[in-house]
Write an enzyme that holds these catalytic residues in place. Sequence first.
Site, short mmCIF file in Angstrom:
data_model
loop_
_atom_site.label_atom_id
_atom_site.label_comp_id
_atom_site.label_asym_id
_atom_site.label_seq_id
_atom_site.Cartn_x
_atom_site.Cartn_y
_atom_site.Cartn_z
N ASP A 81 -78.71 48.84 35.94
CA ASP A 81 -79.20 48.20 34.72
C ASP A 81 -78.95 46.69 34.73
O ASP A 81 -78.25 46.16 35.58
CB ASP A 81 -78.53 48.84 33.49
CG ASP A 81 -77.04 49.12 33.70
OD1 ASP A 81 -76.42 48.45 34.55
OD2 ASP A 81 -76.51 50.01 33.02
N HIS A 154 -72.89 56.93 27.30
CA HIS A 154 -74.04 56.46 28.07
C HIS A 154 -73.73 56.43 29.56
O HIS A 154 -72.58 56.27 29.97
CB HIS A 154 -74.57 55.10 27.56
CG HIS A 154 -73.74 53.90 27.89
ND1 HIS A 154 -73.77 52.74 27.13
CD2 HIS A 154 -72.88 53.61 28.91
CE1 HIS A 154 -72.99 51.83 27.66
NE2 HIS A 154 -72.42 52.33 28.74
C1 F6R Z 1 -73.02 49.41 34.07
C2 F6R Z 1 -73.35 50.69 33.44
C3 F6R Z 1 -72.59 51.20 32.28
C4 F6R Z 1 -71.08 51.16 32.50
C5 F6R Z 1 -70.32 51.66 31.27
C6 F6R Z 1 -68.83 51.55 31.44
O1 F6R Z 1 -73.89 49.13 35.13
O2 F6R Z 1 -74.27 51.31 33.87
O3 F6R Z 1 -72.99 52.51 32.00
O4 F6R Z 1 -70.76 51.96 33.61
O5 F6R Z 1 -70.71 50.92 30.16
O6 F6R Z 1 -68.46 50.21 31.49
P1 F6R Z 1 -66.98 49.80 31.92
O7 F6R Z 1 -66.82 50.23 33.32
O8 F6R Z 1 -66.95 48.29 31.77
O9 F6R Z 1 -66.07 50.51 30.98
#
Ligand code: F6R
Length: 259
Positions: A81, A154
């Site tokens: 994304d 998500h």
């Molecule tokens: C990022 C993505 C998101 C993150 C999720 C967790 O490319 O696809 O789904 O994996 O928001 O974010 P963190 O790792 O910062 O807690």
Amino acid sequence: MQNTYKHSTISNLMLFKQAEHASVFVAQEIANLILSKQAQGEFAVLGLATGNTPKGVYRELIRLHREENLSFGNVVSFNLDEYYPIEPDNDQSYFYFMREHLFKHIDMKPDNIHIPHATCGADSISQFCKDFEDKIASFGGLDLQLLGIGRNGHIGFNEPGSSFDSKTRLVNLHDVTRADAEADFGSLEQVPQQAISVGVQTISQAKKILLLALGERKSKIMNKVFNGEITREAPASILQSLPQVQYILDHEAAKRMQP
Ligand code: F6R
């Protein structure tokens, strides 16, 4: 492995006492794929994530490159994304993140790196998204998808309510997602309202999926998506239905998991 303890009955759940060891495990899985594809003279097609969670994985991949000669010459990557709109040189862009945390330290060919950073206008986005999907398909799909998870369940930016049939598209970011990004952007107003995200279906079709969850703040949602009902309100719950998924958690992220 001394710092690993594996759930006795659920073979697709791996628990690690420390986040660092979970990250090293994931990096090793990726390295093993790259090496086995190299031996067959094939590309390793990786789906990559950004955020805090994969930083340790990328650190270990860089170490393997520097100290153990792991080459990324046969790697093709597709990121999950990117915010929309955002300029690639904005230090909050995922393009910038990937360059700083991985790509500038390894020997990937620039042409093999794909990030959905559409600098096109809104009228061209659907074509951009279709081309992104076609490009993934042209490499035979993703061999391995690395995932983090949002506190709202998500995966990628497939927010609550996303269709399980969704493909790469423009999405509206959920309030929880924007609030979680507020500190990075400096204020909520500066967090983009939208993003381009590969779809739940795109992710689900990867041949192998590694979901990495680290820290106590992921413990509630991990219990929900692992043990709760499969629902579009928590898109990661669809992973329960897929045989190729492996969950890799540290102790903190697993602490509310019911056996
Ligand atoms: C990022 C993505 C998101 C993150 C999720 C967790 O490319 O696809 O789904 O994996 O928001 O974010 P963190 O790792 O910062 O807690």
